[in-house]
Design a protein around this motif. Structure first.
Motif, PDB file in Angstrom:
ATOM      1  N   GLN A 151     -42.725 133.690 -68.547  1.00 39.23           N
ATOM      2  CA  GLN A 151     -44.037 133.427 -67.951  1.00 39.23           C
ATOM      3  C   GLN A 151     -44.704 132.201 -68.588  1.00 39.23           C
ATOM      4  O   GLN A 151     -45.360 131.424 -67.910  1.00 39.23           O
ATOM      5  CB  GLN A 151     -44.953 134.650 -68.099  1.00 39.23           C
ATOM      6  CG  GLN A 151     -44.506 135.860 -67.304  1.00 39.23           C
ATOM      7  CD  GLN A 151     -44.553 135.621 -65.805  1.00 39.23           C
ATOM      8  OE1 GLN A 151     -45.534 135.121 -65.271  1.00 39.23           O
ATOM      9  NE2 GLN A 151     -43.462 135.936 -65.119  1.00 39.23           N
TER      10      GLN A 151
ATOM     11  N   ASP B 115     -41.708 126.462 -70.950  1.00 38.83           N
ATOM     12  CA  ASP B 115     -41.167 125.810 -72.142  1.00 38.83           C
ATOM     13  C   ASP B 115     -42.211 125.761 -73.257  1.00 38.83           C
ATOM     14  O   ASP B 115     -43.264 125.145 -73.107  1.00 38.83           O
ATOM     15  CB  ASP B 115     -40.731 124.387 -71.813  1.00 38.83           C
ATOM     16  CG  ASP B 115     -39.697 124.353 -70.705  1.00 38.83           C
ATOM     17  OD1 ASP B 115     -38.622 124.929 -70.897  1.00 38.83           O
ATOM     18  OD2 ASP B 115     -39.997 123.769 -69.644  1.00 38.83           O
ATOM     19  N   VAL B 116     -41.899 126.379 -74.389  1.00 41.72           N
ATOM     20  CA  VAL B 116     -42.821 126.390 -75.530  1.00 41.72           C
ATOM     21  C   VAL B 116     -42.664 125.081 -76.310  1.00 41.72           C
ATOM     22  O   VAL B 116     -41.546 124.648 -76.597  1.00 41.72           O
ATOM     23  CB  VAL B 116     -42.558 127.613 -76.437  1.00 41.72           C
ATOM     24  CG1 VAL B 116     -43.400 127.554 -77.697  1.00 41.72           C
ATOM     25  CG2 VAL B 116     -42.850 128.899 -75.667  1.00 41.72           C
ATOM     26  N   VAL B 117     -43.781 124.427 -76.600  1.00 45.00           N
ATOM     27  CA  VAL B 117     -43.740 123.108 -77.244  1.00 45.00           C
ATOM     28  C   VAL B 117     -44.444 123.080 -78.600  1.00 45.00           C
ATOM     29  O   VAL B 117     -44.358 122.090 -79.322  1.00 45.00           O
ATOM     30  CB  VAL B 117     -44.352 122.026 -76.325  1.00 45.00           C
ATOM     31  CG1 VAL B 117     -43.523 121.889 -75.061  1.00 45.00           C
ATOM     32  CG2 VAL B 117     -45.807 122.324 -75.970  1.00 45.00           C
ATOM     33  N   PHE B 118     -45.148 124.148 -78.949  1.00 40.63           N
ATOM     34  CA  PHE B 118     -45.901 124.156 -80.211  1.00 40.63           C
ATOM     35  C   PHE B 118     -46.107 125.591 -80.671  1.00 40.63           C
ATOM     36  O   PHE B 118     -46.464 126.448 -79.869  1.00 40.63           O
ATOM     37  CB  PHE B 118     -47.256 123.468 -80.013  1.00 40.63           C
ATOM     38  CG  PHE B 118     -48.173 123.549 -81.205  1.00 40.63           C
ATOM     39  CD1 PHE B 118     -47.968 122.735 -82.319  1.00 40.63           C
ATOM     40  CD2 PHE B 118     -49.240 124.442 -81.223  1.00 40.63           C
ATOM     41  CE1 PHE B 118     -48.811 122.809 -83.422  1.00 40.63           C
ATOM     42  CE2 PHE B 118     -50.096 124.517 -82.318  1.00 40.63           C
ATOM     43  CZ  PHE B 118     -49.879 123.695 -83.416  1.00 40.63           C
TER      44      PHE B 118
ATOM     45  N   GLU C 126     -48.198 127.204 -77.698  1.00 40.76           N
ATOM     46  CA  GLU C 126     -48.550 126.329 -76.581  1.00 40.76           C
ATOM     47  C   GLU C 126     -47.275 126.049 -75.799  1.00 40.76           C
ATOM     48  O   GLU C 126     -46.254 125.664 -76.362  1.00 40.76           O
ATOM     49  CB  GLU C 126     -49.121 124.997 -77.098  1.00 40.76           C
ATOM     50  CG  GLU C 126     -50.410 125.170 -77.860  1.00 40.76           C
ATOM     51  CD  GLU C 126     -51.594 124.480 -77.191  1.00 40.76           C
ATOM     52  OE1 GLU C 126     -51.493 124.145 -75.994  1.00 40.76           O
ATOM     53  OE2 GLU C 126     -52.606 124.305 -77.877  1.00 40.76           O
ATOM     54  N   SER C 127     -47.370 126.227 -74.492  1.00 34.61           N
ATOM     55  CA  SER C 127     -46.249 125.865 -73.634  1.00 34.61           C
ATOM     56  C   SER C 127     -46.627 124.617 -72.859  1.00 34.61           C
ATOM     57  O   SER C 127     -47.735 124.108 -73.006  1.00 34.61           O
ATOM     58  CB  SER C 127     -45.936 127.005 -72.664  1.00 34.61           C
ATOM     59  OG  SER C 127     -46.909 127.038 -71.644  1.00 34.61           O
ATOM     60  N   VAL C 128     -45.712 124.128 -72.021  1.00 29.79           N
ATOM     61  CA  VAL C 128     -46.061 122.991 -71.174  1.00 29.79           C
ATOM     62  C   VAL C 128     -47.255 123.319 -70.288  1.00 29.79           C
ATOM     63  O   VAL C 128     -47.960 122.420 -69.847  1.00 29.79           O
ATOM     64  CB  VAL C 128     -44.863 122.549 -70.296  1.00 29.79           C
ATOM     65  CG1 VAL C 128     -43.841 121.805 -71.133  1.00 29.79           C
ATOM     66  CG2 VAL C 128     -44.217 123.710 -69.587  1.00 29.79           C
ATOM     67  N   LYS C 129     -47.497 124.602 -70.053  1.00 26.79           N
ATOM     68  CA  LYS C 129     -48.579 124.971 -69.135  1.00 26.79           C
ATOM     69  C   LYS C 129     -49.902 125.268 -69.831  1.00 26.79           C
ATOM     70  O   LYS C 129     -50.950 124.851 -69.360  1.00 26.79           O
ATOM     71  CB  LYS C 129     -48.190 126.232 -68.361  1.00 26.79           C
ATOM     72  CG  LYS C 129     -47.043 126.037 -67.401  1.00 26.79           C
ATOM     73  CD  LYS C 129     -46.737 127.360 -66.706  1.00 26.79           C
ATOM     74  CE  LYS C 129     -45.291 127.440 -66.298  1.00 26.79           C
ATOM     75  NZ  LYS C 129     -44.841 128.805 -66.113  1.00 26.79           N
ATOM     76  N   ALA C 130     -49.868 126.053 -70.940  1.00 31.36           N
ATOM     77  CA  ALA C 130     -51.133 126.550 -71.490  1.00 31.36           C
ATOM     78  C   ALA C 130     -50.963 127.019 -72.923  1.00 31.36           C
ATOM     79  O   ALA C 130     -49.849 127.137 -73.426  1.00 31.36           O
ATOM     80  CB  ALA C 130     -51.630 127.716 -70.629  1.00 31.36           C
ATOM     81  N   ALA C 131     -52.100 127.303 -73.540  1.00 28.88           N
ATOM     82  CA  ALA C 131     -52.110 127.854 -74.894  1.00 28.88           C
ATOM     83  C   ALA C 131     -52.289 129.362 -74.807  1.00 28.88           C
ATOM     84  O   ALA C 131     -52.990 129.866 -73.943  1.00 28.88           O
ATOM     85  CB  ALA C 131     -53.252 127.243 -75.695  1.00 28.88           C
TER      86      ALA C 131
ATOM     87  N   PRO D 103     -39.801 124.606 -81.380  1.00 26.10           N
ATOM     88  CA  PRO D 103     -40.479 125.638 -80.587  1.00 26.10           C
ATOM     89  C   PRO D 103     -39.643 126.137 -79.404  1.00 26.10           C
ATOM     90  O   PRO D 103     -39.831 127.254 -78.928  1.00 26.10           O
ATOM     91  CB  PRO D 103     -41.747 124.932 -80.094  1.00 26.10           C
ATOM     92  CG  PRO D 103     -41.943 123.771 -81.019  1.00 26.10           C
ATOM     93  CD  PRO D 103     -40.562 123.346 -81.429  1.00 26.10           C
TER      94      PRO D 103
ATOM     95  N   VAL E  33     -50.504 130.859 -82.715  1.00 32.36           N
ATOM     96  CA  VAL E  33     -50.823 130.086 -81.502  1.00 32.36           C
ATOM     97  C   VAL E  33     -49.508 129.615 -80.889  1.00 32.36           C
ATOM     98  O   VAL E  33     -48.645 129.088 -81.597  1.00 32.36           O
ATOM     99  CB  VAL E  33     -51.707 128.861 -81.833  1.00 32.36           C
ATOM    100  CG1 VAL E  33     -51.949 128.028 -80.586  1.00 32.36           C
ATOM    101  CG2 VAL E  33     -53.025 129.300 -82.464  1.00 32.36           C
TER     102      VAL E  33
ATOM    103  N   PHE F 169     -48.112 118.183 -73.346  1.00 31.22           N
ATOM    104  CA  PHE F 169     -46.919 117.783 -74.077  1.00 31.22           C
ATOM    105  C   PHE F 169     -46.151 116.786 -73.215  1.00 31.22           C
ATOM    106  O   PHE F 169     -45.952 117.016 -72.032  1.00 31.22           O
ATOM    107  CB  PHE F 169     -46.060 119.018 -74.360  1.00 31.22           C
ATOM    108  CG  PHE F 169     -44.864 118.730 -75.229  1.00 31.22           C
ATOM    109  CD1 PHE F 169     -44.998 118.635 -76.605  1.00 31.22           C
ATOM    110  CD2 PHE F 169     -43.610 118.548 -74.665  1.00 31.22           C
ATOM    111  CE1 PHE F 169     -43.899 118.366 -77.407  1.00 31.22           C
ATOM    112  CE2 PHE F 169     -42.501 118.282 -75.464  1.00 31.22           C
ATOM    113  CZ  PHE F 169     -42.648 118.192 -76.835  1.00 31.22           C
TER     114      PHE F 169
ATOM    115  N   ARG G  88     -55.603 119.359 -74.718  1.00 34.84           N
ATOM    116  CA  ARG G  88     -55.698 119.474 -73.265  1.00 34.84           C
ATOM    117  C   ARG G  88     -57.052 119.024 -72.764  1.00 34.84           C
ATOM    118  O   ARG G  88     -57.966 118.743 -73.532  1.00 34.84           O
ATOM    119  CB  ARG G  88     -55.406 120.918 -72.856  1.00 34.84           C
ATOM    120  CG  ARG G  88     -54.002 121.360 -73.285  1.00 34.84           C
ATOM    121  CD  ARG G  88     -53.677 122.764 -72.830  1.00 34.84           C
ATOM    122  NE  ARG G  88     -52.466 123.276 -73.468  1.00 34.84           N
ATOM    123  CZ  ARG G  88     -51.223 123.096 -73.013  1.00 34.84           C
ATOM    124  NH1 ARG G  88     -51.015 122.415 -71.901  1.00 34.84           N
ATOM    125  NH2 ARG G  88     -50.187 123.593 -73.656  1.00 34.84           N
TER     126      ARG G  88
END
Lengths: 367, 119
Positions: free
Chosen positions: B28, B31-34, B54-59, B81, B52, A318, A296
Motif C-alpha cells: 500500500q 516504494d519506501v525511500v526514507f 516515507e514512500s514515493v507517495k506519502a509519509a 529503505p 517515520v 523523492f 513535500r
C-alpha cells in the motif's frame, strides 16, 4: 467514485493492472504493477507510455485566432510558425496564472492542450473571444516519453524521426489520423499523440508491444516532471503566482514585452511587464534537501534554524533518478541564488536545504 | 505472530518483541525511500510515533505497540529503505524492544484475524 469520469482507455489500464485513483474529476492510472520508482527509471532509460486523455484539447479557428488568443496569454502566438508549438499560460488581472498550456499552430487552426482541472474554465475563457472555440471530443491523448520514444514510434511511422523538439505534424499511424507533437512533460525526448478514440487502443497496444515501452502512471509522471523542473499547475503555479515569480519569463517573447511591437495587451500586463523590468520579490527555486528525508508540498522554508517562515515548498518528494529528495518552492529573491542555504521544517525539525539550479536532471530534448 | 490495526507485525520471544510492517502495508505504501528509526535504549510508551517511513507517495509512522525499551534497531533500512518493499516480513524488521507490560498483546490480532481485517 460514482461521479468520476472515465477516460476512453479505462479498461485497458485496468487490464494492465493499474491502480486507478481520482484525479481532476477522472479515474486515472496512478501506477502499474511495476511501481512508481521503476516506472520513473524505465522512462528515463527507455520509454514510457502515459495516457493523459483527461487533459483538455481545444481547437481555435479563424484568421484572427492567433491575435485573439494573444488577448489572454502573454505569448507570441502570431509569430508561431506553422508546424510549431510553444508553452504558454492564461494570466489574470493581477498577473497570476489561471492555467498553463501548449499552443500549436496546425495551419488552418490553433490546437491548444490545457490541464484537466481547468479545462471547463479555459474553454469558457476562450469562448469569450470572437472566434469558434471547439472542445475536441472523441480523441485520446497519449504521451510516449524517454530516450527510446523516437525509435518506438518510428517503427509505426518513420517520419516522426524527422520531427524536432516542439514540432507538430499530422501523421498517419496504423491508419489513424494522429496529431503528433515532439514534446511532453517529463524532461525527456518524446511525443504527445492525439489519436481518435476508435484507434487509440490499437495504437496503445502496438506501442506497448515494443519491448522498450512500459505503461507509466501519474505517480511517475509527477516525479519525472519534478526532476525536470517543470511546474505543476495548482501547486508550483496558480492564480497567486506570476510568470516572473515562477521563472517562466522565457515563455514571454520580446514582442509582448515593453518595447515590443505588441507589448502588453494581456490580463495583468502592468504587474507582469513591471516585474520583467524590475524583478519579482520572490522566486521559484529548485531545492535539494540534505539527507534523505523528502520535503513535500507545504513544508515551510526558513532563513535560519529558529527564524520565521520565508517561503514554502510547492512540490517535493523523492527523485528516483537523483536518488534523493528534490523539491521546488518559493523564497524571497535575496534567497534565490544557487548555493543559498535555507531550512525546511519537517515534523517539527529544521533540516538544511540548498537552493539549486533547475532542472535536477538534464533535459533530453531533441532540439 | 501478532498483528496491529496499524499493519505492524509483532514477533514475540520471551519479553523481546520484534516489530515490522506487513507485506500488505508495504504494498500500500509503495516504494519506501526514507526510514527514520528510534535511538537504541530509548524508553517508549504504547502509541508513541517512533518510526517515520516515507514512500514515493506519502509519509507514515510506526507506533510503539507496547511500553518498553528499544534494544536494537535495523540500521540497514536507513541505508537501503527499499528493503522494506523487498522483504517486509523478514529482513526488513524495524526494531526490537524489551517489553515491560505484555498485557496489551491480548488485544492484537492473530494471523487469521489480520487476514480478515485487510480483506
Amino acid at each position: 467514485m460514482t461521479d468520476l469520469r472515465r477516460i476512453f482507455l479505462h479498461d485497458l489500464h485496468v487490464e494492465l493492472g493499474a491502480k486507478m485513483v481520482p484525479f481532476a474529476g477522472y479515474e486515472m492510472p496512478v501506477q502499474y504493477p511495476m511501481g512508481v520508482m521503476k516506472e520513473h527509471l524505465h522512462t528515463r532509460s527507455k520509454a514510457g507510455l502515459f495516457d493523459v486523455s483527461h487533459m483538455g484539447q481545444v481547437i481555435l479557428r479563424g484568421p484572427e485566432a492567433a491575435a485573439e488568443l494573444e488577448r489572454l496569454v502573454p505569448v507570441d502566438v502570431i509569430g508561431l510558425p506553422e508546424g510549431r508549438q510553444r508553452y504558454g499560460f492564461f494570466t489574470n488581472k493581477a498577473g497570476g496564472i489561471e492555467d498553463d498550456m501548449m499552443i500549436a499552430n496546425r495551419g488552418d487552426h490553433l490546437f491548444v492542450v490545457v490541464n484537466a482541472a481547468c479545462k471547463e474554465a479555459d474553454f469558457e475563457r476562450l469562448s469569450t473571444l470572437g472566434l469558434g472555440a471547439e472542445m475536441v471530443e472523441g480523441r485520446c491523448l497519449l504521451a510516449l516519453q524517454g530516450p527510446g520514444a523516437e525509435a518506438a514510434l518510428a517503427r509505426l511511422a518513420s517520419e516522426v524521426a524527422d520531427m524536432a523538439f516542439m514540432d507538430v505534424a499530422t501523421v498517419s499511424i496504423m491508419g489513424a489520423e494522429c496529431w503528433v507533437s515532439r514534446s511532453g512533460y517529463t524532461g525527456e525526448d518524446g511525443f504527445e499523440i492525439s489519436v481518435p478514440d476508435a484507434q487509440a487502443r490499437g495504437l496503445a497496444e502496438a506501442l506497448l508491444a515494443d519491448e522498450t515501452v512500459e505503461p507509466i502512471g501519474l505517480g511517475a509522471r509527477d516525479s519525472l516532471r519534478l526532476e525536470g523542473g517543470l511546474c505543476l499547475y495548482g501547486h508550483d503555479i496558480d492564480t497567486e503566482t506570476t510568470p516572473v515569480e515562477a521563472g517562466l519569463q522565457w515563455a514571454i517573447q520580446k514582442v509582448r514585452r515593453v518595447g515590443g511591437t505588441r507589448a502588453g495587451g494581456f490580463p495583468g500586463e502592468e504587474a507582469i511587464l513591471g516585474q520583467l523590468e524590475s524583478g519579482a520579490a520572490r522566486k521559484r527555486v529548485g531545492l535539494r534537501p540534505e539527507g534523505r528525508a523528502p520535503m513535500r508540498e507545504g513544508v515551510t522554508l526558513h532563513a535560519t534554524e529558529d527564524g520565521p517562515a520565508i517561503g514554502q515548498v510547492t512540490s517535493g518528494g523523492f527523485g528516483p533518478s537523483v536518488n534523493g529528495p528534490v523539491a521546488m518552492g518559493y523564497v524571497p529573491s535575496e534567497f534565490a541564488s544557487v548555493g543559498t542555504k535555507v531550512f525546511g521544517e519537517v515534523r517539527g525539525k529544521r533540516m538544511p536545504v540548498e537552493v539549486v539550479k533547475l532542472p535536477f536532471v538534464p533535459a533530453g530534448f531533441k532540439r | 505472530m501478532k498483528y496491529t490495526e496499524e499493519h505492524e507485525w509483532l514477533d514475540v520471544d520471551g519479553d523481546i518483541v520484534t516489530v515490522g510492517i506487513t507485506a500488505h502495508a508495504a504494498e500500500q505504501l509503495g516504494d519506501v525511500v526514507f526510514v527514520e528509526l528510534p535511538e537504541e535504549g530509548a524508553e517508549v510508551s504504547k502509541d508513541d510515533e517512533i518510526v517515520v517511513i516515507e514512500s514515493v507517495k506519502a509519509a507514515s509512522d510506526i507506533l510503539a505497540p507496547l511500553d518498553g525499551e528499544i534494544t536494537e534497531v535495523n540500521s540497514a533500512l536507513v541505508e537501503d529503505p527499499g528493503k522494506v518493499n523487498e522483504d517486509p516480513e523478514g529482513d526488513a524488521w524495524f526494531f526490537k524492544m524489551k517489553v515491560s507490560d505484555m498485557s496489551p498483546m491480548d488485544d492484537y490480532m492473530d494471523e487469521a484475524a489480520y487476514k480478515d481485517f485487510i480483506s
